[in-house]
Design a protein around this motif. Structure first.
Motif, PDB file in Angstrom:
ATOM      1  N   UNK A 145     -55.486  53.606 -44.940  1.00  0.00           N
ATOM      2  CA  UNK A 145     -55.709  55.007 -45.241  1.00  0.00           C
ATOM      3  C   UNK A 145     -54.476  55.654 -45.823  1.00  0.00           C
ATOM      4  N   UNK A 146     -54.631  56.866 -46.358  1.00  0.00           N
ATOM      5  CA  UNK A 146     -53.508  57.603 -46.949  1.00  0.00           C
ATOM      6  C   UNK A 146     -53.446  58.984 -46.330  1.00  0.00           C
ATOM      7  N   UNK A 147     -52.236  59.481 -46.165  1.00  0.00           N
ATOM      8  CA  UNK A 147     -52.072  60.822 -45.632  1.00  0.00           C
ATOM      9  C   UNK A 147     -52.467  61.843 -46.682  1.00  0.00           C
ATOM     10  N   UNK A 148     -52.672  63.059 -46.228  1.00  0.00           N
ATOM     11  CA  UNK A 148     -53.006  64.147 -47.155  1.00  0.00           C
ATOM     12  C   UNK A 148     -51.869  64.357 -48.147  1.00  0.00           C
ATOM     13  N   UNK A 158     -54.217  68.683 -35.168  1.00  0.00           N
ATOM     14  CA  UNK A 158     -54.656  67.941 -36.359  1.00  0.00           C
ATOM     15  C   UNK A 158     -54.749  68.865 -37.569  1.00  0.00           C
ATOM     16  N   UNK A 159     -55.274  70.089 -37.355  1.00  0.00           N
ATOM     17  CA  UNK A 159     -55.393  71.056 -38.455  1.00  0.00           C
ATOM     18  C   UNK A 159     -54.018  71.426 -38.987  1.00  0.00           C
ATOM     19  N   UNK A 160     -53.073  71.628 -38.030  1.00  0.00           N
ATOM     20  CA  UNK A 160     -51.713  71.958 -38.439  1.00  0.00           C
ATOM     21  C   UNK A 160     -51.089  70.836 -39.233  1.00  0.00           C
ATOM     22  N   UNK A 161     -51.348  69.583 -38.840  1.00  0.00           N
ATOM     23  CA  UNK A 161     -50.797  68.433 -39.553  1.00  0.00           C
ATOM     24  C   UNK A 161     -51.351  68.334 -40.950  1.00  0.00           C
ATOM     25  N   UNK A 162     -52.649  68.618 -41.107  1.00  0.00           N
ATOM     26  CA  UNK A 162     -53.273  68.568 -42.425  1.00  0.00           C
ATOM     27  C   UNK A 162     -52.663  69.626 -43.335  1.00  0.00           C
ATOM     28  N   UNK A 163     -52.486  70.842 -42.795  1.00  0.00           N
ATOM     29  CA  UNK A 163     -51.929  71.917 -43.597  1.00  0.00           C
ATOM     30  C   UNK A 163     -50.499  71.624 -44.016  1.00  0.00           C
ATOM     31  N   UNK A 164     -49.760  70.932 -43.184  1.00  0.00           N
ATOM     32  CA  UNK A 164     -48.370  70.613 -43.513  1.00  0.00           C
ATOM     33  C   UNK A 164     -48.231  69.405 -44.402  1.00  0.00           C
ATOM     34  N   UNK A 165     -49.353  68.724 -44.684  1.00  0.00           N
ATOM     35  CA  UNK A 165     -49.305  67.552 -45.543  1.00  0.00           C
ATOM     36  C   UNK A 165     -48.798  66.318 -44.846  1.00  0.00           C
ATOM     37  N   UNK A 166     -48.796  66.312 -43.505  1.00  0.00           N
ATOM     38  CA  UNK A 166     -48.291  65.157 -42.781  1.00  0.00           C
ATOM     39  C   UNK A 166     -49.325  64.590 -41.828  1.00  0.00           C
ATOM     40  N   UNK A 167     -50.579  64.662 -42.235  1.00  0.00           N
ATOM     41  CA  UNK A 167     -51.659  64.167 -41.389  1.00  0.00           C
ATOM     42  C   UNK A 167     -51.515  62.680 -41.166  1.00  0.00           C
ATOM     43  N   UNK A 168     -51.934  62.156 -40.036  1.00  0.00           N
ATOM     44  CA  UNK A 168     -51.838  60.721 -39.775  1.00  0.00           C
ATOM     45  C   UNK A 168     -52.756  59.948 -40.692  1.00  0.00           C
ATOM     46  N   UNK A 169     -52.469  58.670 -40.818  1.00  0.00           N
ATOM     47  CA  UNK A 169     -53.302  57.809 -41.656  1.00  0.00           C
ATOM     48  C   UNK A 169     -54.685  57.659 -41.030  1.00  0.00           C
TER      49      UNK A 169
END
Length: 280
Positions: A20-23, A4-15
């Motif tokens: 909801x909106x992605x990062x 999840x942390x990696x997804x947030x850093x890459x700007x592709x976090x799940x909704x």
């Protein structure tokens, strides 16, 4: 958690649930808002005012050089400039000026355009006097160049009522023509109907169209600065007030019509069109 942390850093976090909106989407929205706030700040950056004033002076100089120059060159060349060419040329010049430097200061090139934008809350009132002064200076400079090159011929392209046309008739025609011009400018600059660079084509085409049918009546000035330059340098003040009162009345009616059609002004896209976006 690491995924999840990696997804947030890459700007592709799940909704984050329904709606909801992605990062990445939030970052894009934030960038968009920041850009618009920067543009708003640039609108009110007084350190760039000299650029805006110079653009108005230069633009009006070139416009009047062509508009008044048509009459001068026609006189010098013994009728080689047709009426069609004389009225289409200013429209093409305005089109070029809007595309060339509209982003610097709005490319008003006309005191009643500055007034109309100010009344619509798309342009600061404190800038109006400077813009009008720059426009008058630009128009006067163009006529001084024409007089220096060719002499005081062709009334230096002065706009006067045609043969058999009264000053009142010329005033009414100028009011109607300016109403159409300002309606075109305010409409294509509004947030509801902003057409970007196509607005230059719309405005230039309207100027040419107005001249094609109305220039024998009043000269189709629609611009107090365009009339002021030849009048001051050439001394032709015939019915001058018609070319001030007519455009002013037409501009005021156009502002009222814009309010009826689109409500109050002041939206961001309209301010961009009216003021430009000179970078600091």
């Amino acid at each position: 958690m690491a995924q999840q942390k990696s997804a947030v850093q890459s700007g592709s976090a799940p909704r984050a649930g329904q709606g909801g909106r992605s990062v990445g989407e939030l970052a894009a929205a934030r960038s968009f808002v920041t850009r618009d706030l920067d543009l708003v700040a640039q609108f009110y950056d007084s350190s760039q005012e000299w650029r805006r004033l110079f653009s108005e002076l230069l633009g009006t100089f070139l416009l009047v050089l062509v508009a008044a120059g048509g009459g001068v060159v026609n006189a010098v060349s013994h009728g080689q400039i047709s009426r069609t060419a004389a009225v289409v040329a200013p429209g093409l010049m305005v089109l070029a000026m809007i595309l060339f430097m509209g982003a610097v200061g709005g490319a008003h090139l006309n005191p009643v355009v500055s007034l109309g934008f100010a009344l619509r809350r798309d342009f600061p009132w404190r800038r109006v006097p400077g813009y009008v002064a720059a426009q008058l200076v630009g128009a006067t400079a163009a006529c001084l160049v024409l007089r220096a090159m060719f002499g005081n011929v062709g009334q230096l392209g002065a706009t006067v009522p045609g043969p058999g046309i009264s000053t009142l008739q010329a005033t009414v025609i100028e009011a109607l023509l300016t109403f159409g011009l300002l309606s075109t400018i305010l409409g294509t600059a509004s947030g509801a109907q902003n057409v970007g660079t196509l607005s230059a084509i719309a405005v230039g085409a309207y100027i040419a169209l107005a001249g094609l049918w109305a220039s024998p009546i009043s000269g189709a000035s629609m611009n107090p600065a365009r009339t002021f330059g030849p009048a001051l340098v050439g001394g032709t003040w015939t019915s001058f007030w018609a070319y001030v009162v007519g455009p002013l009345v037409g501009a005021l009616v156009a502002v009222v019509a814009a309010w009826l059609l689109r409500g109050a002004g002041g939206d961001l896209s309209a301010r961009r069109a009216a003021q430009g976006a000179t970078a600091t």
